[in-house]
Design an enzyme around this catalytic site. Structure first.
Site, mmCIF file in Angstrom:
data_model
loop_
_atom_site.group_PDB
_atom_site.id
_atom_site.type_symbol
_atom_site.label_atom_id
_atom_site.label_comp_id
_atom_site.label_asym_id
_atom_site.label_seq_id
_atom_site.Cartn_x
_atom_site.Cartn_y
_atom_site.Cartn_z
ATOM 1 N N TRP A 188 9.448 6.682 0.044
ATOM 2 C CA TRP A 188 10.122 6.128 -1.128
ATOM 3 C C TRP A 188 11.638 6.144 -0.898
ATOM 4 C CZ3 TRP A 188 6.798 3.704 -3.943
ATOM 5 C CH2 TRP A 188 5.538 4.230 -4.197
ATOM 6 N N ASP A 191 0.006 5.671 -1.193
ATOM 7 C CA ASP A 191 -0.773 6.874 -0.852
ATOM 8 C C ASP A 191 -2.224 6.622 -0.423
ATOM 9 O OD1 ASP A 191 1.430 7.599 -2.347
ATOM 10 O OD2 ASP A 191 0.296 8.585 -3.920
ATOM 11 N N ARG A 193 -0.652 14.114 -12.767
ATOM 12 C CA ARG A 193 -1.376 13.109 -11.978
ATOM 13 C C ARG A 193 -1.933 13.606 -10.639
ATOM 14 N NH1 ARG A 193 3.958 11.416 -12.277
ATOM 15 N NH2 ARG A 193 5.171 11.496 -10.339
ATOM 16 N N GLU A 248 3.528 15.942 -6.397
ATOM 17 C CA GLU A 248 2.559 14.853 -6.365
ATOM 18 C C GLU A 248 1.481 15.158 -5.318
ATOM 19 O OE1 GLU A 248 5.266 11.119 -7.769
ATOM 20 O OE2 GLU A 248 5.194 11.434 -5.608
ATOM 21 N N GLN A 299 -3.546 3.408 -2.687
ATOM 22 C CA GLN A 299 -2.758 2.793 -3.754
ATOM 23 C C GLN A 299 -2.400 1.385 -3.309
ATOM 24 O OE1 GLN A 299 -1.312 4.590 -6.985
ATOM 25 N NE2 GLN A 299 -3.454 4.771 -6.407
ATOM 26 N N MET A 310 0.841 -1.198 0.000
ATOM 27 C CA MET A 310 0.000 0.000 0.000
ATOM 28 C C MET A 310 0.874 1.244 0.000
ATOM 29 S SD MET A 310 -2.434 1.147 3.128
ATOM 30 C CE MET A 310 -1.435 2.322 4.014
ATOM 31 N N SER A 316 -3.067 7.686 -7.972
ATOM 32 C CA SER A 316 -3.732 8.413 -6.884
ATOM 33 C C SER A 316 -4.786 9.408 -7.347
ATOM 34 C CB SER A 316 -2.685 9.142 -6.038
ATOM 35 O OG SER A 316 -2.010 8.204 -5.251
HETATM 36 C C1 FRU Z 1 3.019 9.299 -4.801
HETATM 37 C C2 FRU Z 1 2.788 8.628 -6.146
HETATM 38 C C3 FRU Z 1 1.734 9.376 -6.924
HETATM 39 C C4 FRU Z 1 1.219 8.308 -7.853
HETATM 40 C C5 FRU Z 1 1.270 7.090 -6.978
HETATM 41 C C6 FRU Z 1 1.545 5.808 -7.724
HETATM 42 O O1 FRU Z 1 3.516 8.466 -3.815
HETATM 43 O O2 FRU Z 1 4.016 8.563 -6.850
HETATM 44 O O3 FRU Z 1 2.198 10.518 -7.595
HETATM 45 O O4 FRU Z 1 -0.082 8.588 -8.307
HETATM 46 O O5 FRU Z 1 2.278 7.302 -6.026
HETATM 47 O O6 FRU Z 1 1.377 4.705 -6.882
#
Ligand code: FRU
Length: 512
Positions: A320, A62, A185, A238, A78, A60, A122
Site C-alpha cells: 500500500w 491480500d 476485520r 490486519e 481480494q 488483486m 479478507s
Molecule cells: C489488508 C486489507 C484488509 C482488508 C482488505 C481490503 O491489505 O486492508 O485489512 O480486509 O485489505 O481489501
C-alpha cells in the site's frame, strides 16, 4: 469435531437443508465472471510473472482462504475485476496441486448482500467434513458510518459458494465494549482442542490487537479474549493468521503504521510474526517480540495454512501507499503473490524456504565456480525468469554484490557489507520508478537488513520473475522480496567484490 447441520441450529436465521446445497449465482457474480471472460485477453503479459500468481485482469490484493481441500490447494484473493485499482472487493479464486501452477476458477464471492454491500473483505477458510467454509469480513460504509462484520460462505464442490442465511455471525452484538466495528476485520478460523476459534484484527483504546472468538459449531460465536495486544505496535492489525510449525505456534499479522526500528518495519504497512503458544482454554497467545516477516519492499498480508507437509505461507507481493506501476503503464492488471513458502521454526525464529514444488520447474542448469576479485559476469548466467543459487565465502572480503536485471544504464543490486554486517537491496536504478508516499519510513527505493552469514559463507537463493526479486538467505532466516520494472533486454547478471570471494553459482531457468 463434527459440525451440526445448518438446519439443526436453533437460531431463527438458520438456513434450511435445501439452501445448504442450493446454489444460485447472483447477478453480480454472473456479471463479474462474464466481464473477466470477455476482457481477460486485453490485459497485457508485460511484467506479468510466469511462475507467480497474478489475476487475469483487474486488481488483486491480500490472499484469502488459503487451504488444502480434497488433494489440492485453494487460494482466494481480494479482487476488483473491473479495473487495475482497488474497488468493491470480490473474492477471486484459483486452485493448484503444487502451489506453483494455478488454475483460475470462477469468482467465489461478490458484494451482493446487505451486510457486505461495500465489499467482501479478507478472511480465511476451514474444511470440516466434506464442506469448505469461507469466513470473510462484510464491509459496509453508508453516510460516513463503517461497519465490519464476520460472515460465512460454504461450498461442497469447492467452486460454487453459498452465503449463510444467518450472516453475520460476528458483529456488533458479539464485540466487547470499546471494540470499534469500523475496524474489525479479516477473520482467521481454525480448530484447536475440539473447539473452533476465530481471530479478528482490530484495536481498542488506541491499542492494536487481535481478538479471539470461540464456537462449538462454526456458526454461533462468542468473544473469548484478547488474543494478543500491544501498544505502540501500529494502528489496526490486519490479516491475522496462526499455524503450527515444528511444535511452535506462529502468528502473523499486518499492522498499519508499525513504528520503524533501525532497518526494520520501514514500510508504512509491515507484516510481522511472532512464535509462542496459543492457549485454547484462555484464547490467548503468549509470544515473543514481533519480528519482520520479510525484509523487502513488497510483502504484505501473509496468510499461512497447514498442509500434509506442515505449514505453508503465501502473501501479497506488493505494498500500500506506493505508486501502482502496472496500472500506470496500462497493463490492465495489478498485484501478485509471492512464491509460497514452507515454514519451520528454529530457536523461536521463523525459517522460510521456497515451496518444494518449484524445483520441478528448473531447467537449463549452468554452474560456475570462481575466485572473484573485482567484477565478473559468466556465460549463461543471465535472464529475467530464473533461480540463482549463490554460495560466496565472504570471510576475506569487505563487500560482495550481485547486480541483477542489468543493462548499460540499469541494475538492481544486493550488497553485503562485511563491516556493517548488513545486506542492502537497491532498486533506485532498476527501471520504471516506483514511488512511496510521505508516510513511509523509507523512500521506497532501498531496504537494508542486519545479516551476518554463518561461518563467513553467504548463501542466497534468488528468484527473478520479470518484475519480482525474492532473496532467501541461509536457512531462510531472512527473506527480502521486492518488485522492479526493468526495461526490455535488461537481463544481465554481474558479481563484484572488494577483496577476494570464493564463489559458486548455479543458475536455472524457471519454466512456469
Ligand atoms: C489488508 C486489507 C484488509 C482488508 C482488505 C481490503 O491489505 O486492508 O485489512 O480486509 O485489505 O481489501
Amino acid at each position: 469435531m463434527c459440525v451440526i447441520a445448518l438446519s439443526q441450529i436453533g437460531c431463527a436465521a438458520a438456513c434450511s437443508q435445501d439452501t445448504l446445497s442450493g446454489y444460485g449465482e447472483s447477478e453480480m457474480l454472473k456479471r463479474a465472471n462474464a466481464y473477466i471472460a470477455a476482457n481477460r485477453d486485453a490485459s497485457s503479459d508485460e511484467a506479468r510473472g510466469t511462475y507467480h500468481f497474478t489475476p487475469q485482469i483487474g486488481w488483486m490484493n491480500d490472499p484469502n482462504g488459503f487451504v488444502y481441500f480434497r488433494g489440492q490447494y485453494h487460494i482466494f484473493y481480494q479482487y476488483h475485476p473491473y479495473d487495475s485499482v482497488w474497488g468493491p472487493m470480490h473474492w477471486g479464486h484459483a486452485t493448484s496441486k503444487d502451489l506453483v501452477r494455478w488454475t483460475h476458477q470462477p469468482v467465489a464471492l461478490a458484494p451482493d448482500a446487505a451486510y457486505d454491500a461495500d465489499g467482501c473483505w479478507s478472511g480465511s477458510a476451514i474444511v470440516v467434513g466434506d464442506t469448505l467454509y469461507l469466513f470473510y469480513t462484510g464491509h459496509t460504509e453508508r453516510n460516513g458510518v463503517r461497519v465490519q462484520t464476520q460472515n460465512i460462505a460454504y461450498s461442497e464442490d469447492g467452486v460454487h459458494f453459498v452465503k449463510y442465511e444467518g450472516n453475520p455471525v460476528v458483529g456488533p452484538e458479539q464485540v466487547p465494549e470499546g471494540t470499534p466495528v469500523a475496524d474489525f476485520r479479516d477473520p482467521y478460523v481454525f480448530e484447536r482442542d475440539g473447539q473452533y476459534f476465530m481471530l479478528v484484527g482490530t484495536l481498542g483504546n488506541g491499542v492494536a490487537k487481535v481478538e479471539t472468538y470461540r464456537s462449538e459449531d462454526l456458526f454461533r460465536w462468542e468473544y473469548a479474549a484478547d488474543f494478543l495486544s500491544r501498544s505502540h505496535a501500529g494502528y489496526c492489525w490486519e490479516c491475522p493468521s496462526l499455524v503450527t510449525a515444528d511444535g511452535e505456534d506462529v502468528f502473523f499479522c499486518s499492522p498499519v503504521d508499525y513504528p520503524a526500528e533501525e532497518y526494520r518495519f520501514r514500510n508504512f504497512n509491515s507484516c510481522v510474526y511472532t512464535t509462542g503458544k496459543f492457549n485454547s482454554q484462555t484464547g490467548k497467545m503468549s509470544a515473543s517480540a514481533f519480528d519482520e516477516t520479510d525484509g523487502g519492499l513488497d510483502f504484505y498480508a501473509a496468510q499461512a495454512t497447514q498442509d500434509p507437509d506442515g505449514a505453508v505461507m503465501i502473501a501479497w507481493m506488493n505494498m500500500w501507499n506506493r505508486t501502482n506501476v502496472t496500472h500506470e503503464l496500462g497493463y490492465g492488471w495489478a498485484g501478485s503473490f509471492v512464491l509460497p513458502r514452507r515454514l519451520r521454526v528454529k530457536d523461536g525464529k521463523l525459517l522460510q524456504t521456497p515451496v518444494e514444488g518449484i524445483a520441478a520447474y528448473y531447467t537449463d542448469e549452468v554452474r560456475v565456480s570462481d575466485t572473484l576479485e573485482g567484477t565478473a559476469s559468466y556465460e549463461g548466467v543471465s535472464g529475467k525468469i530464473l533461480r540463482l543459487k549463490v554460495t560466496a565465502d565472504v570471510s576475506d572480503c569487505r563487500s560482495f554484490a550481485v547486480s541483477l536485471f542489468k543493462d548499460d544504464t540499469h541494475e538492481t543490486t544486493l550488497t553485503y557489507d562485511a563491516q556493517a554486517g548488513t545486506v542492502t537491496f537497491d532498486r533506485s536504478e532498476s527501471g520504471y520508478p516506483i514511488a512511496g508516499d510521505a508516510r513511509e519510513a523509507s523512500e521506497g527505493k532501498r531496504r537494508t537488513a542486519r545479516y551476518t552469514p554463518e561461518n563467513g559463507v553467504l548463501e542466497m537463493e534468488i528468484f527473478l520473475d520479470k518484475s519480482s526479486i525474492e532473496i532467501f538467505f541461509g536457512e531462510g532466516e531472512l527473506v527480502m522480496t521486492s518488485l522492479v520494472y526493468p526495461p526490455e533486454g535488461a537481463d544481465g547478471i554481474a558479481f563484484s567484490s572488494e577483496g577476494s570471494v570464493r564463489l559458486d553459482v548455479t543458475k536455472n531457468t524457471v519454466s512456469g
